[in-house]
Scaffold this motif. Structure first.
Motif, PDB file in Angstrom:
ATOM      1  N   ILE A  48       0.692  -1.254  -0.051  1.00 23.09           N
ATOM      2  CA  ILE A  48       0.064  -0.043   0.203  1.00 23.09           C
ATOM      3  C   ILE A  48       0.999   1.185  -0.055  1.00 23.09           C
ATOM      4  O   ILE A  48       0.803   2.095  -0.706  1.00 23.09           O
ATOM      5  CB  ILE A  48      -0.913   0.063   1.350  1.00 23.09           C
ATOM      6  N   GLY A  49       1.891   1.341   0.854  1.00 25.86           N
ATOM      7  CA  GLY A  49       2.792   2.237   0.727  1.00 25.86           C
ATOM      8  C   GLY A  49       3.587   2.415  -0.517  1.00 25.86           C
ATOM      9  O   GLY A  49       3.635   3.628  -0.924  1.00 25.86           O
ATOM     10  N   LEU A  50       3.837   1.565  -1.289  1.00 21.29           N
ATOM     11  CA  LEU A  50       4.487   1.646  -2.540  1.00 21.29           C
ATOM     12  C   LEU A  50       3.490   2.298  -3.492  1.00 21.29           C
ATOM     13  O   LEU A  50       3.547   3.081  -4.160  1.00 21.29           O
ATOM     14  CB  LEU A  50       4.682   0.326  -2.819  1.00 21.29           C
ATOM     15  N   ALA A  51       2.214   1.900  -3.402  1.00 20.71           N
ATOM     16  CA  ALA A  51       1.236   2.273  -4.241  1.00 20.71           C
ATOM     17  C   ALA A  51       0.728   3.778  -3.883  1.00 20.71           C
ATOM     18  O   ALA A  51       0.945   4.705  -4.818  1.00 20.71           O
ATOM     19  CB  ALA A  51      -0.164   1.601  -4.168  1.00 20.71           C
ATOM     20  N   PHE A  52       1.075   4.320  -2.871  1.00 23.38           N
ATOM     21  CA  PHE A  52       0.865   5.561  -2.466  1.00 23.38           C
ATOM     22  C   PHE A  52       1.887   6.471  -2.807  1.00 23.38           C
ATOM     23  O   PHE A  52       1.808   7.405  -3.265  1.00 23.38           O
ATOM     24  CB  PHE A  52       0.766   5.775  -0.856  1.00 23.38           C
ATOM     25  N   SER A  53       3.168   5.879  -2.920  1.00 22.82           N
ATOM     26  CA  SER A  53       4.428   6.630  -3.352  1.00 22.82           C
ATOM     27  C   SER A  53       4.435   6.765  -4.626  1.00 22.82           C
ATOM     28  O   SER A  53       4.936   7.847  -5.204  1.00 22.82           O
ATOM     29  CB  SER A  53       5.566   6.038  -3.015  1.00 22.82           C
ATOM     30  N   PRO A  59       9.795  11.112  -5.471  1.00 21.50           N
ATOM     31  CA  PRO A  59      11.237  10.941  -6.445  1.00 21.50           C
ATOM     32  C   PRO A  59      11.890   9.971  -6.015  1.00 21.50           C
ATOM     33  O   PRO A  59      12.041   9.423  -4.903  1.00 21.50           O
ATOM     34  CB  PRO A  59      11.737  12.326  -6.088  1.00 21.50           C
ATOM     35  N   LEU A  60      12.568   9.266  -6.805  1.00 21.54           N
ATOM     36  CA  LEU A  60      13.567   8.124  -6.417  1.00 21.54           C
ATOM     37  C   LEU A  60      14.609   8.232  -5.340  1.00 21.54           C
ATOM     38  O   LEU A  60      14.579   7.339  -4.451  1.00 21.54           O
ATOM     39  CB  LEU A  60      14.376   7.741  -7.829  1.00 21.54           C
ATOM     40  N   GLU A  61      15.149   9.380  -5.508  1.00 21.75           N
ATOM     41  CA  GLU A  61      16.011   9.665  -4.288  1.00 21.75           C
ATOM     42  C   GLU A  61      15.465   9.743  -2.776  1.00 21.75           C
ATOM     43  O   GLU A  61      16.304   9.672  -1.859  1.00 21.75           O
ATOM     44  CB  GLU A  61      16.939  11.101  -4.692  1.00 21.75           C
ATOM     45  N   ASP A  62      14.140   9.911  -2.723  1.00 23.24           N
ATOM     46  CA  ASP A  62      13.310   9.866  -1.610  1.00 23.24           C
ATOM     47  C   ASP A  62      13.426   8.437  -1.071  1.00 23.24           C
ATOM     48  O   ASP A  62      13.134   8.306  -0.163  1.00 23.24           O
ATOM     49  CB  ASP A  62      11.964  10.580  -1.663  1.00 23.24           C
ATOM     50  N   TRP A  63      13.515   7.686  -2.047  1.00 23.85           N
ATOM     51  CA  TRP A  63      13.380   6.117  -1.407  1.00 23.85           C
ATOM     52  C   TRP A  63      14.870   5.586  -0.963  1.00 23.85           C
ATOM     53  O   TRP A  63      14.805   4.425  -0.385  1.00 23.85           O
ATOM     54  CB  TRP A  63      13.134   5.159  -2.779  1.00 23.85           C
ATOM     55  N   LEU A  64      15.846   6.102  -1.390  1.00 20.19           N
ATOM     56  CA  LEU A  64      17.452   5.576  -1.257  1.00 20.19           C
ATOM     57  C   LEU A  64      17.640   5.220   0.100  1.00 20.19           C
ATOM     58  O   LEU A  64      18.034   4.363   0.387  1.00 20.19           O
ATOM     59  CB  LEU A  64      18.402   6.174  -2.131  1.00 20.19           C
ATOM     60  N   LEU A  65      17.733   6.284   0.976  1.00 14.50           N
ATOM     61  CA  LEU A  65      18.050   6.321   2.288  1.00 14.50           C
ATOM     62  C   LEU A  65      17.216   5.051   3.052  1.00 14.50           C
ATOM     63  O   LEU A  65      17.771   4.391   3.610  1.00 14.50           O
ATOM     64  CB  LEU A  65      17.988   7.801   3.128  1.00 14.50           C
ATOM     65  N   PRO A  66      15.813   5.197   3.077  1.00 11.69           N
ATOM     66  CA  PRO A  66      14.912   4.202   3.776  1.00 11.69           C
ATOM     67  C   PRO A  66      15.332   2.980   3.161  1.00 11.69           C
ATOM     68  O   PRO A  66      15.246   1.997   4.135  1.00 11.69           O
ATOM     69  CB  PRO A  66      13.659   4.482   3.476  1.00 11.69           C
ATOM     70  N   PHE A  67      15.465   2.635   1.921  1.00 16.61           N
ATOM     71  CA  PHE A  67      15.675   1.515   1.503  1.00 16.61           C
ATOM     72  C   PHE A  67      17.452   0.850   1.897  1.00 16.61           C
ATOM     73  O   PHE A  67      17.419  -0.337   2.350  1.00 16.61           O
ATOM     74  CB  PHE A  67      15.984   1.468  -0.327  1.00 16.61           C
ATOM     75  N   ALA A  94       9.247  -1.729   5.229  1.00 13.78           N
ATOM     76  CA  ALA A  94       7.488  -1.562   4.515  1.00 13.78           C
ATOM     77  C   ALA A  94       7.544   0.097   5.157  1.00 13.78           C
ATOM     78  O   ALA A  94       6.893   0.856   4.365  1.00 13.78           O
ATOM     79  CB  ALA A  94       6.612  -2.272   5.547  1.00 13.78           C
ATOM     80  N   LEU A  95       7.906   0.524   6.130  1.00 14.52           N
ATOM     81  CA  LEU A  95       7.799   2.077   6.594  1.00 14.52           C
ATOM     82  C   LEU A  95       8.523   2.857   5.462  1.00 14.52           C
ATOM     83  O   LEU A  95       8.128   4.055   5.222  1.00 14.52           O
ATOM     84  CB  LEU A  95       8.656   2.325   7.865  1.00 14.52           C
ATOM     85  N   GLY A  96       9.877   2.329   4.974  1.00 14.06           N
ATOM     86  CA  GLY A  96      10.273   3.145   3.927  1.00 14.06           C
ATOM     87  C   GLY A  96       9.569   3.320   2.571  1.00 14.06           C
ATOM     88  O   GLY A  96       9.572   4.301   1.755  1.00 14.06           O
ATOM     89  N   THR A  97       8.728   2.416   2.321  1.00 11.42           N
ATOM     90  CA  THR A  97       7.977   2.567   1.279  1.00 11.42           C
ATOM     91  C   THR A  97       6.728   3.674   1.220  1.00 11.42           C
ATOM     92  O   THR A  97       6.269   4.210   0.425  1.00 11.42           O
ATOM     93  CB  THR A  97       6.999   1.356   0.604  1.00 11.42           C
ATOM     94  N   MET A  98       6.347   3.878   2.712  1.00 11.67           N
ATOM     95  CA  MET A  98       4.901   4.595   2.813  1.00 11.67           C
ATOM     96  C   MET A  98       5.625   6.367   3.197  1.00 11.67           C
ATOM     97  O   MET A  98       5.194   7.062   2.935  1.00 11.67           O
ATOM     98  CB  MET A  98       4.320   4.497   3.854  1.00 11.67           C
ATOM     99  N   LEU A  99       6.707   6.192   4.082  1.00  8.73           N
ATOM    100  CA  LEU A  99       7.231   7.385   4.542  1.00  8.73           C
ATOM    101  C   LEU A  99       8.262   8.335   3.782  1.00  8.73           C
ATOM    102  O   LEU A  99       9.284   7.601   3.163  1.00  8.73           O
ATOM    103  CB  LEU A  99       7.809   7.247   6.270  1.00  8.73           C
ATOM    104  N   HIS A 100       7.997   9.448   3.806  1.00 12.23           N
ATOM    105  CA  HIS A 100       9.165  10.362   2.937  1.00 12.23           C
ATOM    106  C   HIS A 100      10.292  10.263   4.023  1.00 12.23           C
ATOM    107  O   HIS A 100      10.396  10.057   5.260  1.00 12.23           O
ATOM    108  CB  HIS A 100       8.720  11.589   3.164  1.00 12.23           C
ATOM    109  N   THR A 101      11.390  10.427   3.522  1.00 13.60           N
ATOM    110  CA  THR A 101      12.969  10.213   4.060  1.00 13.60           C
ATOM    111  C   THR A 101      13.022  10.957   5.276  1.00 13.60           C
ATOM    112  O   THR A 101      13.552  10.570   6.321  1.00 13.60           O
ATOM    113  CB  THR A 101      13.971  10.482   2.908  1.00 13.60           C
ATOM    114  N   GLU A 102      12.384  12.365   5.240  1.00 15.46           N
ATOM    115  CA  GLU A 102      12.744  13.120   6.447  1.00 15.46           C
ATOM    116  C   GLU A 102      11.853  12.552   7.772  1.00 15.46           C
ATOM    117  O   GLU A 102      12.408  12.446   8.705  1.00 15.46           O
ATOM    118  CB  GLU A 102      12.060  14.525   6.128  1.00 15.46           C
ATOM    119  N   MET A 103      10.479  12.165   7.476  1.00 12.63           N
ATOM    120  CA  MET A 103       9.793  11.473   8.608  1.00 12.63           C
ATOM    121  C   MET A 103      10.388  10.158   8.840  1.00 12.63           C
ATOM    122  O   MET A 103      10.391   9.815   9.981  1.00 12.63           O
ATOM    123  CB  MET A 103       8.509  11.423   8.033  1.00 12.63           C
ATOM    124  N   TYR A 104      10.961   9.394   7.875  1.00 10.24           N
ATOM    125  CA  TYR A 104      11.572   8.162   8.003  1.00 10.24           C
ATOM    126  C   TYR A 104      12.641   8.141   9.074  1.00 10.24           C
ATOM    127  O   TYR A 104      12.800   7.534  10.120  1.00 10.24           O
ATOM    128  CB  TYR A 104      11.910   7.497   6.783  1.00 10.24           C
TER     129      TYR A 104
END
Length: 150
Positions: A48-53, A59-67, A94-104
């Motif tokens: 669901i987080g992936l779908a929301f994102s 942006p892809l760079e917002d996924w890199l740090l959580p991943f 899972a949280l990394g798919t839903m949350l933006h890097t700052e909130m993560y």
């Protein structure tokens, strides 16, 4: 930006926040009481987080740090034979798919700080040993809530 677009974004953010609080509350309870997490619920939340994102065109760079953080936690779990639970790594992913890097990052830092204080209290006051296991997910819930208030 038109008012309708702003309202839509705010609704999406509110839904995302409620879903994350509910997810962390349920998983935190399971982690605290049963020392386990549900991979089905974690996977569902992650999808669901992936779908929301994707829908929000994150942006892809917002996924890199959580991943990257998630992969490190999973790797440490494997390398230490479970000293850090594998479930914690899946939760972070899972949280990394839903949350933006700052909130993560905010959630992770606050949650880990609270967990460290709790561990310190267990060591010093309750005279528990270094090998005492503590659940991480409830502290991530507190970290997320704290991050929302900051």
């Amino acid at each position: 930006m038109p008012a309708a677009a702003v309202d839509k974004r705010q609704r999406i953010m509110q839904i995302r926040e409620v879903m994350t609080v509910l997810f962390l509350a349920v998983m935190g309870w399971k982690d605290w009481k049963k020392k386990e997490i549900s991979l089905l619920l974690t996977g569902t939340y992650g999808i669901i987080g992936l779908a929301f994102s994707i829908y929000a065109e994150r942006p892809l760079e917002d996924w890199l740090l959580p991943f990257g953080v998630s992969l490190m936690i999973l790797a440490v779990s494997v390398l230490t034979d479970g000293e850090i639970g594998m479930g914690d790594g899946w939760i972070f992913l899972a949280l990394g798919t839903m949350l933006h890097t700052e909130m993560y990052v905010r959630m992770a830092c606050i949650g880990m700080l609270i967990a460290a204080v709790y561990a310190g209290v267990l060591l010093v006051i309750c005279k528990k040993g270094r090998k005492t296991e503590i659940p991480l997910v409830p502290f991530l819930l507190f970290g997320y809530l704290g991050g929302l208030l900051l």
